[in-house]
Every structure is written in C-alpha cells, then in structure tokens.
Design a protein around this motif. Structure first.
Motif, PDB file in Angstrom:
ATOM      1  N   TYR A 118      -9.482 -11.175   2.442  1.00 17.00           N
ATOM      2  CA  TYR A 118      -9.294  -9.796   1.898  1.00 17.00           C
ATOM      3  C   TYR A 118      -9.919  -9.802   0.454  1.00 17.00           C
ATOM      4  N   GLU A 119     -10.418  -8.564  -0.163  1.00 18.05           N
ATOM      5  CA  GLU A 119     -10.915  -8.346  -1.217  1.00 18.05           C
ATOM      6  C   GLU A 119     -10.288  -7.040  -1.927  1.00 18.05           C
ATOM      7  N   TYR A 140      -2.405  -8.622  -6.217  1.00 21.96           N
ATOM      8  CA  TYR A 140      -2.056  -7.887  -5.016  1.00 21.96           C
ATOM      9  C   TYR A 140      -0.754  -7.044  -5.041  1.00 21.96           C
ATOM     10  N   ILE A 162      -1.672  -5.137  -0.380  1.00 22.55           N
ATOM     11  CA  ILE A 162      -3.020  -4.549  -0.691  1.00 22.55           C
ATOM     12  C   ILE A 162      -3.620  -5.284  -1.812  1.00 22.55           C
ATOM     13  N   ASP A 212      -8.747  -3.787   0.457  1.00 23.95           N
ATOM     14  CA  ASP A 212      -8.342  -4.278   1.729  1.00 23.95           C
ATOM     15  C   ASP A 212      -6.587  -4.459   1.726  1.00 23.95           C
ATOM     16  N   SER A 213      -6.435  -4.172   3.086  1.00 21.92           N
ATOM     17  CA  SER A 213      -4.910  -3.955   3.528  1.00 21.92           C
ATOM     18  C   SER A 213      -4.547  -4.589   4.794  1.00 21.92           C
ATOM     19  N   ILE A 214      -3.521  -5.202   4.911  1.00 21.42           N
ATOM     20  CA  ILE A 214      -2.700  -5.859   5.868  1.00 21.42           C
ATOM     21  C   ILE A 214      -1.126  -5.382   5.821  1.00 21.42           C
ATOM     22  N   LYS A 259      -9.902 -12.557  -4.439  1.00 17.51           N
ATOM     23  CA  LYS A 259     -10.214 -12.716  -3.259  1.00 17.51           C
ATOM     24  C   LYS A 259      -8.906 -13.334  -2.747  1.00 17.51           C
ATOM     25  N   LYS A 312      -8.364 -14.804   7.522  1.00 15.87           N
ATOM     26  CA  LYS A 312      -9.085 -13.658   7.418  1.00 15.87           C
ATOM     27  C   LYS A 312      -9.151 -13.605   5.662  1.00 15.87           C
TER      28      LYS A 312
END
Length: 116
Positions: free
Chosen positions: A68-69, A92, A46, A72-74, A51, A66
């Motif tokens: 992420y800012e 993060y 997260i 944003d999560s993965i 960035k 990709k």
C-alpha cells in the motif's frame, strides 16, 4: 492528543469517543506490528506517506500480502487476521470502532504475546 510510544514507532490518538477512534501511526522501516485480530473492532487503514505491506487472511499460515502506498486504503473486519509492516518509514491513519483494547496477538516480534 495522546502519543503512545511503540517498539515499531508511535501511535497518536487524534480522536477517541463512544462512536469512533482516529489514530495516526508512524511505523519505522523494517518494523511490523503483531500478527493479530479483533473480536469486534472494524478498522480502516489509509496510507499517508511511505510504503506499507499488509498481510490479511483467515489462517495465520496462509496470509495474502499486498503493498500500500499513499492514498491506498483497506478495511479490516472482525476476526480477520492481519499485520502491518513498514517497507519504508510510513505514516498511516486508522479509523476504527471504539474498542481500543480489542486485540488478540498471535505472534509478535517484541514478545508481547501472552502465553496461556
């Protein structure tokens, strides 16, 4: 809290128990972690500030990138190849299963890949 200095920034272990691990990672702009995967570990990333570019895929030569800012999560599953790279100084969070030593490095800018 345990702080571990890394060549790309630092890792702070906020919580470690037998069910999960919570880390706060600071990655400096222009740096990236190893191209890696885990055999068992599941992790969710997260972005808090900055960035982050995250590459993922099944093949190290065909990775999807990709950006992420904040917010944003993965989630990264076992055996999914991945790498995080700070486009800007970035903080993060990583929430994961507790396998702290479960990392297979494929490539590393800091010569931390063990050769057979």
């Amino acid at each position: 809290m345990i702080t571990i200095e890394k060549p790309w920034g630092k890792e702070e272990l906020l919580e470690v128990n037998d069910r999960y691990v919570l880390k706060r990672l600071t990655m400096l702009a222009g740096h990236r972690c190893s191209l890696q995967y885990h055999l068992q570990k599941v992790e969710t990333i997260i972005v808090v500030t900055g960035k982050l570019k995250i590459q993922t895929g099944e093949n190290p030569d065909q990775l999807l990138s990709k950006y992420y800012e904040p917010g944003d999560s993965i989630t990264i599953l076992p055996r999914q190849i991945h790498r995080m790279e700070a486009v800007e100084d970035c903080i993060y969070l990583e929430a994961s299963t507790p396998e702290l030593d479960d990392v297979v490095r494929l490539k590393d800018d800091y010569k931390r890949v063990e050769m057979p």
